[in-house]
Design an enzyme around this catalytic site. Structure first.
Site, mmCIF file in Angstrom:
data_model
loop_
_atom_site.group_PDB
_atom_site.id
_atom_site.type_symbol
_atom_site.label_atom_id
_atom_site.label_comp_id
_atom_site.label_asym_id
_atom_site.label_seq_id
_atom_site.Cartn_x
_atom_site.Cartn_y
_atom_site.Cartn_z
ATOM 1 N N ASP A 41 -20.399 7.615 -8.492
ATOM 2 C CA ASP A 41 -21.864 7.906 -7.587
ATOM 3 C C ASP A 41 -21.252 9.690 -7.290
ATOM 4 O OD1 ASP A 41 -24.130 7.934 -6.828
ATOM 5 O OD2 ASP A 41 -23.305 7.808 -4.654
ATOM 6 N N ALA A 42 -20.280 9.643 -6.649
ATOM 7 C CA ALA A 42 -19.711 11.014 -6.245
ATOM 8 C C ALA A 42 -19.546 12.019 -7.406
ATOM 9 C CB ALA A 42 -18.676 10.951 -5.466
ATOM 10 N N LEU A 88 3.210 15.657 -20.486
ATOM 11 C CA LEU A 88 4.393 14.723 -20.258
ATOM 12 C C LEU A 88 3.944 13.190 -20.235
ATOM 13 C CD1 LEU A 88 6.442 16.449 -17.617
ATOM 14 C CD2 LEU A 88 7.043 16.202 -20.016
ATOM 15 N N GLU A 118 14.619 17.421 -12.701
ATOM 16 C CA GLU A 118 13.889 18.520 -11.812
ATOM 17 C C GLU A 118 12.720 17.997 -11.076
ATOM 18 O OE1 GLU A 118 12.121 21.281 -15.165
ATOM 19 O OE2 GLU A 118 14.347 21.056 -15.108
ATOM 20 N N LYS A 120 8.872 17.339 -10.439
ATOM 21 C CA LYS A 120 7.627 17.764 -10.957
ATOM 22 C C LYS A 120 6.349 18.384 -9.923
ATOM 23 C CE LYS A 120 4.045 15.343 -13.918
ATOM 24 N NZ LYS A 120 3.122 16.311 -13.688
ATOM 25 N N CYS A 422 -11.262 10.289 32.820
ATOM 26 C CA CYS A 422 -11.838 10.081 34.180
ATOM 27 C C CYS A 422 -12.980 11.131 34.570
ATOM 28 C CB CYS A 422 -10.948 10.851 34.995
ATOM 29 S SG CYS A 422 -10.532 12.687 34.984
ATOM 30 N N CYS A 435 -6.938 17.424 30.770
ATOM 31 C CA CYS A 435 -7.835 17.048 32.047
ATOM 32 C C CYS A 435 -7.382 17.920 33.075
ATOM 33 C CB CYS A 435 -7.717 15.603 32.024
ATOM 34 S SG CYS A 435 -8.400 15.182 33.991
#
Ligand code: IVH
Length: 687
Positions: A41-42, A88, A118, A120, A422, A435
């Site tokens: 949907d998005a 890859l 290494e 990614k 409070c 507070c």
């Protein structure tokens, strides 16, 4: 169900470029393996939004736009690549990796004895074209055959120099991304410009790279991972670059002044065996949460050119390299609410309530939202789709709203006008709101914490009893406990003679606790149990701590220039409470520690000197009766540093029964593991 507009409204070229990138990425992920981060949907709303924007701004249409293309069209550009920019293949675990290695070795008919391992990098592939040592053109990967010219970004990419050390003609290939700080800065700039932010570093990098005109400039980062000499070039250098091992090529790249990951904690290494490859994968994965840039896996390549040549390519990817994917640390979910809580120290903190989402092995429902400024900075709204980040032991946090997924139904987040606990006023003078009653607001929480097992450890003082004493006006803080009389206690309802005497004895005992615990009981903001121990060991006396300025406090490991002034200010605020404790005769020294004036305690002779120790599982043997905090205290008495998570820096793991993921991680990292009994023997002098 709320009605949503049929499409996403896109504000400007930047929002449009990001929307295009998101749609293309989502479509690519969807068609590859169905893992798109946005729902159908998005996605439809997004594409309709892109269409609407393109109708209104035909001049701004990006070539990569998914509109009107089959399967949203793989990205196409108009600059052909000299040599295709391939993808890859992926593996998702140790077994799959071993299978892949076996298959490759069968194919080339010999064992591979040099693997390049290494990170990614989680950004966008780019080809940087240099002619006679000068950077002339930047091209995106596109569909692999042709990409888009993004040369306008030249000069804004850290790590990609305008000139190489030598006047060579080559193409450098690597990843363009945003580091965490570049991302923060880019978000701040965009926030100032149009009140929105980027969803995550990757989409920020994509948007930045592909937007031509923007009134503000955002910095990017480049890490090189390969070189392509011109295909028809048979010069000595080109020939050498085709024959050198990958690891040597990367050294050459670095020598040209181009950034590689060599200087990072996840630098590429050459491994001779699959075991060492696996070990390095574990190390890189463990470092991931602390890295200042995003990685989404580990790339394993045949290091030797001969092995690569023998393995060859498929149409999509090289057969001599593989991506070992790590679990996602970021997902998109909905922000459905914000809760406000006043903590022990009076700080009012918001907490995000999320639509539950599975992330890095756990379900996330709540996430940190630091403070009000953080909410405004990120322009968050209720109902937003948000990116949520969590990795390893890191507390989940909301990163940013995904602006393109707004439906128009989002609502402002209600900000409290009074203290949520409070109802008194809020002190807004600092970024972290408090507070006006400070610690007094949540006195009961402060007292419960102070008398807890890991602080003053006053047995028999339950919450209802503390409440009773507060209501009767006998105490206002935990120091008042030390002045209670037998008569006062006996006057309380449900308080018999025996319990009164027991409680008085427990309170009396608490006076003798070491300074580290008394300090922890104060609940100084920004200092937990282990930090309290470090402070107490460093200064040895409460007088020395109180005499210390921000600079002296920074001598304690883990206290930086930001935290130090907070600790100093807190100690000033807590002065009346500390004075009351002194008056009551509470111990204010740390056994075995010497004040810094006489030199730091010499730790080198201690059995755990400069070792980082992690404890996990149930303790047995001599340690069976100790709480986790007491075991940590023991570690520190013996000269070590107690830590809660296993990383490459861990020296020792004490693993009891039912030790779970920490043990597995330590094994992967090759960390020494001992049983509680073995450990007790090593530190018996300190038990
Ligand atoms: S090698 C032909 N090395 O991953 C070799 N790629 O999923 C392909 N990536 O398009 C590239 N870090 O954008 C290589 N250390 C690394 C990488 C890396 C990230 C990206 C790159 C590539 C994608 C493939």
């Amino acid at each position: 169900m709320t009605e949503t507009p049929p499409f996403t409204v896109l504000a400007d070229d930047t929002a449009y470029a990001e929307a295009v990138q998101l749609a293309v990425d989502s479509a690519a992920a969807y068609y590859a393996d169905g893992t798109s981060t946005i729902d159908d949907d998005a996605y439809d709303r997004l594409v309709r939004g892109i269409q609407a924007y393109e109708e209104a701004h035909p001049e701004a249409v990006l070539p990569s736009s998914p509109t009107g293309k089959v399967a949203a069209g793989a990205v196409v550009g108009d600059v052909p690549h000299t040599v295709p920019m391939l993808s890859l293949d992926n593996v998702f675990g140790a077994e799959q990796l071993a299978d892949w290695v076996a298959g490759l070795e069968r194919r080339i008919g010999r064992p591979v004895t040099a693997w390049s391992v290494e990170p990614k990098l989680d950004g966008l592939a780019i080809s940087a074209r240099y002619r006679h040592g000068r950077l002339t053109q930047l091209v995106t990967r596109g569909d692999g055959t042709a990409g888009e010219d993004v040369s306008h970004a030249i000069g804004t990419v850290v790590g990609l120099p305008d000139r190489l050390a030598d006047a060579v003609t080559v193409e450098l290939r690597g990843e363009v991304m945003m580091t965490t700080s570049q991302f923060e800065e880019a978000c701040a700039k965009r926030q100032a410009h149009d009140g929105t932010t980027f969803a995550n570093p990757r989409s920020a990098a994509a948007g930045t790279l592909r937007t031509r005109e923007r009134p503000y400039v955002c910095e990017l980062t480049f890490f090189g991972y390969g070189v392509v000499p011109p295909p028809d070039d048979d010069s000595e250098l080109a020939t050498r670059l085709r024959e050198l091992p990958h690891s040597e090529i990367m050294r050459w790249v670095a020598a040209q002044g181009v950034q590689t990951t060599a200087a990072t904690p996840v630098a590429g290494i050459v491994a001779e065996t699959l075991e060492r490859v696996q070990e390095r994968i574990g190390e890189i994965a463990a470092t991931r949460p602390e890295l200042p840039f995003g990685i989404d896996g580990i790339v394993i390549k045949c290091d030797l050119a001969a092995d690569q040549a023998e393995a060859g390519f498929s149409s999509r990817a090289p057969r001599w390299a593989i991506a070992y994917k790590l679990p996602a640390t970021e997902k998109i979910t909905k922000l459905i609410g914000v809760e406000w809580n006043t903590g022990r120290t009076g700080v009012i903190a918001p907490r995000a309530v999320l639509e539950p989402v599975k992330l890095d092995g756990s379900t996330v429902t709540y996430a940190t939202l630091h403070n009000v400024a953080d909410i405004t900075r990120r322009g968050l709204m209720l109902g937003d789709s948000v990116t949520v980040y969590k990795a390893g032991d890191v507390i989940p946090r909301v990163e940013a709203p995904v602006v393109h997924l707004r439906t128009g139904d989002e609502q402002p987040i209600p900000i409290p006008q009074v203290c949520p606990a409070c109802g008194d006023a809020i002190d807004r003078s600092q970024e972290r709101w408090r507070c006006v009653r400070g610690r007094g607001c949540q006195a009961i929480a402060s007292i419960i914490y102070a008398v807890g097992r890991d602080q003053l450890d006053i047995e028999g003082l339950a919450e209802n009893r503390i409440k009773q004493m507060l209501d009767a006006g006998l105490i206002t803080d935990f120091a008042d406990l030390f002045f209670l009389t037998r008569e006062q206690l006996l006057d309380l309802e449900r308080m018999g003679e025996t319990s009164t005497d027991n409680l008085l004895a427990a309170i009396e005992q608490a006076k003798a606790r070491p300074l580290s615990r008394v300090f922890a009981a104060l609940g100084v903001r920004g200092t937990g149990r282990s930090m309290s121990r470090r402070i107490a060991r460093h200064f040895a006396t409460m007088d020395a701590i109180r005499a210390a300025g921000a600079e002296a406090i920074q001598q304690v490991e883990g206290i930086g220039p930001e935290k130090a002034p907070v600790v100093v200010a807190e100690l000033i605020e807590l002065a009346p409470l500390i004075d009351k404790l002194v008056q009551a005769g509470v111990n204010m020294t740390e056994p075995g520690a010497t004040p810094p004036a006489e030199g730091d305690p010499v730790l080198s002779g201690l059995p755990l000197a400069s070792m980082s120790v992690v404890v996990t599982g149930a303790m047995t043997g001599p340690l069976a009766t100790l709480s986790r905090n007491e075991v940590n205290e023991l570690i520190e008495r013996a000269g070590g540093k107690a830590s809660s998570s296993v990383s490459a820096k861990t020296s020792l793991l004490v693993a009891g029964e039912k030790a779970g993921s920490k043990r597995a991680k330590a094994e992967t990292l090759g960390v020494r593991i001992v049983s509680p009994e073995e450990f007790a023997a090593e530190v018996s002098a300190f038990l």
